[in-house]
Design a protein around this motif. Sequence first.
Motif, PDB file in Angstrom:
ATOM      1  N   LYS A  67      -4.820  29.411  29.153  1.00  0.00           N
ATOM      2  CA  LYS A  67      -4.048  28.795  27.792  1.00  0.00           C
ATOM      3  C   LYS A  67      -2.846  29.121  27.877  1.00  0.00           C
ATOM      4  O   LYS A  67      -1.566  29.040  27.656  1.00  0.00           O
ATOM      5  N   TYR A  71       1.104  27.446  28.129  1.00  0.00           N
ATOM      6  CA  TYR A  71       1.884  27.598  27.106  1.00  0.00           C
ATOM      7  C   TYR A  71       3.509  28.470  27.267  1.00  0.00           C
ATOM      8  O   TYR A  71       4.203  27.324  27.133  1.00  0.00           O
ATOM      9  N   VAL A  83       8.404  22.496  22.517  1.00  0.00           N
ATOM     10  CA  VAL A  83       6.885  22.746  21.924  1.00  0.00           C
ATOM     11  C   VAL A  83       7.328  22.821  20.526  1.00  0.00           C
ATOM     12  O   VAL A  83       5.987  22.688  20.329  1.00  0.00           O
ATOM     13  N   ILE A  87       3.393  21.987  18.820  1.00  0.00           N
ATOM     14  CA  ILE A  87       2.546  23.430  18.558  1.00  0.00           C
ATOM     15  C   ILE A  87       2.496  24.118  17.239  1.00  0.00           C
ATOM     16  O   ILE A  87       3.995  25.105  17.918  1.00  0.00           O
ATOM     17  N   ASN A 110      -2.662  26.767  16.949  1.00  0.00           N
ATOM     18  CA  ASN A 110      -1.543  27.286  17.918  1.00  0.00           C
ATOM     19  C   ASN A 110      -1.896  26.819  19.301  1.00  0.00           C
ATOM     20  O   ASN A 110      -3.322  25.925  19.509  1.00  0.00           O
ATOM     21  N   PRO A 111      -1.877  27.080  20.608  1.00  0.00           N
ATOM     22  CA  PRO A 111      -1.593  27.031  21.848  1.00  0.00           C
ATOM     23  C   PRO A 111      -3.666  27.464  22.548  1.00  0.00           C
ATOM     24  O   PRO A 111      -3.492  27.317  23.355  1.00  0.00           O
ATOM     25  N   GLY A 116      -4.345  23.013  21.052  1.00  0.00           N
ATOM     26  CA  GLY A 116      -2.665  23.273  21.805  1.00  0.00           C
ATOM     27  C   GLY A 116      -2.928  23.077  23.195  1.00  0.00           C
ATOM     28  O   GLY A 116      -1.535  23.255  23.280  1.00  0.00           O
ATOM     29  N   ALA A 117      -3.583  23.617  23.300  1.00  0.00           N
ATOM     30  CA  ALA A 117      -3.720  23.879  25.446  1.00  0.00           C
ATOM     31  C   ALA A 117      -3.281  22.658  25.277  1.00  0.00           C
ATOM     32  O   ALA A 117      -3.241  22.327  26.576  1.00  0.00           O
ATOM     33  N   THR A 119      -2.061  20.058  24.733  1.00  0.00           N
ATOM     34  CA  THR A 119      -0.615  19.879  24.002  1.00  0.00           C
ATOM     35  C   THR A 119       0.084  19.998  25.414  1.00  0.00           C
ATOM     36  O   THR A 119       1.229  19.612  25.952  1.00  0.00           O
ATOM     37  N   SER A 120      -0.135  21.673  25.530  1.00  0.00           N
ATOM     38  CA  SER A 120       0.727  22.170  26.433  1.00  0.00           C
ATOM     39  C   SER A 120       0.554  21.395  27.862  1.00  0.00           C
ATOM     40  O   SER A 120       1.853  21.332  28.151  1.00  0.00           O
ATOM     41  N   TYR A 189      -5.805  19.969  32.618  1.00  0.00           N
ATOM     42  CA  TYR A 189      -6.449  20.785  31.547  1.00  0.00           C
ATOM     43  C   TYR A 189      -7.639  21.408  31.901  1.00  0.00           C
ATOM     44  O   TYR A 189      -7.484  22.518  31.838  1.00  0.00           O
TER      45      TYR A 189
END
Length: 608
Positions: A67, A71, A83, A87, A110-111, A116-117, A119-120, A189
């Motif tokens: 992650k 990120y 970003v 996030i 959060n990432p 969040g991950a 989304t990254s 992911y």
Amino acid sequence: MTTVVDDILQRVFDACRGESSGAVADYIPELAEVSPDGFGISLATSDGYLYEIGDTRTPFTIQSISKPFTYGLALADNGEDAVARKIDIEPSGEPFNEISLDPVTERPRNPMINAGAITSASLIHGQTAEERFERIRQSYSLYAGRQLEFNDAVYRSEAKTGNRNRAIGYMLRSFDIVENDPDAAVDLYFRQCSIDVTAADLAMMAATMANNGVNPRTGLRALSPVLVERVLSVMTTCGMYDGAGDWVAKVGLPAKSGVGGGVLAVLPGQMGIAVYSPRLDSHGNSVRGVAACRRLSRKLELHFLHVPRASASAVRGRYTVAEAPSRKRRSEIEQDALARFGHRARVYELHGDLLFSGAETAVREIGTLDEDLDALVLDVRGVDDVSDIARSMFDDLSTQLGKKGCHAAFVDPRGVLGHATSSIDPNDPGGRVFADLGSGVRWAEERVLDRYCVGPRQPMAISAGEHPVFAGLTPEQYARASAVTEIRHYARGETIVHAGDHAAGLFLVLIGEVSSTYEAPGGFRHRISTLSPGMSFGEMPLLAGTTFLLDFCADTDLTVAVISVADFESLTVDAPEVKLGLLSNLASGAYMQMNIAIKSLGQFGIGR
Ligand code: GLN
């Protein structure tokens, strides 16, 4: 050879080995297949040395430790602001797979949690799914310093069962956090989580972060320093999920865990640590991974808030030019002036890294001296790194001092303070940069002498007849001596005699300056003494039959009068009274110089 570090790793390993609580992750079926007892610890220093114990070469999937790296890539691809609009960076206090967004911002908290991950992952640039995954794999490989492989079996296993993550993907899509196909983001992911690493790889990846984003072994940059700082910040507050607070208190290192059994921790500037042990606690963190990190942090004193001592002053030495004069030979009048007023010119030797606090103490000390100064020399040869704030504090100091009539100069051959080096120009009073301390101190002495030396200064040019070596000769004797005297000119930078040369004559300096120097093994030239008009050199080899111990180089365009070895010899028979006059002048000159040298030792408290 085993080192203290090896011993500590061994002891930590032994202490944690018996711990068998927790269970391997089984919600991804393939992960349930691994041997639960695998255990390895790696520590990689930020210059790339790897300490290892146990199963540090066993591959396992990176899982959530991916992650922070994805990120980082998302930040590099899109910029921090873009970003940040997707996030947040607040600790969630929730499990990693929570299906939730922040109720106010409607963004993943959060990432480091799955929302969040994913989304990254959705933010990674690339034309096709393959290209996006390949960019991720290449990015991780840059951190690790080797090509990392994809574990297809684990990927398929998670892809088959990962409905909770799909739910998160669709939630993100419905809030427009993920703007394209949520299945594609979740699939990417899953793939990033299925990259195989070893504990040794993870330690190198952590060391790359510790080294400001450059892999210390390959020298290749994986991420810019600004983004490394950002990623590490988020790892500090959110890396260990709902165990984050306890982690920061007990371990105190930015870290990330994964359900594959890995834990990675970073001590910025110093090292990376990785532990592999697949049994997990209720947060999904490796049980022995957490235990080993706690012990390592304590034993190696790694907690990032642990301050062994307050930062030391950057000032290593401070003295006046009266206390430590330059090696320029001076007339007695000049010596007296320097002894009386030399305290108005000071040298500060600085060392270490000049960051805020080191610079602040030095600048404050110099700025609040009771004494008004005429010259300040800052010797920064011992300084390693200079932060921008320190540089501007020193610039400001020299501006402030300049307003009070004090000129500042730097001894800064490597240009660490960002000024260009300049050559010796006696007409330029301020803002000087010197390559060696001797030149800096001489410059400071000149500032003092310009103001306080009443009486004749050592002249920059004399005629042969004015040279003290001829003092007291009758006109006839002088005529006899000057008949054997040859005038020679040398260009600035020219070497007149070399160390090891045999007697080359008696050299009388008439115009300009000449220094005795030697070249140190690194090629740097050290100045031993500087001679100006009225002084002489070459008498030692001439009279004592030794070879020259030092090189003599012209600092400026130079004019000397030279009496050759043969002529000097022949005076013994042809004109003994002339030779006697020359010898007694040389002897008294030598004793005067010795006297000055002894006086200057006295200023250090030696010989009192
Ligand atoms: N791929 C795993 C998941 O999303 C990673 C979780 C983890 O390592 N904490 O469930």
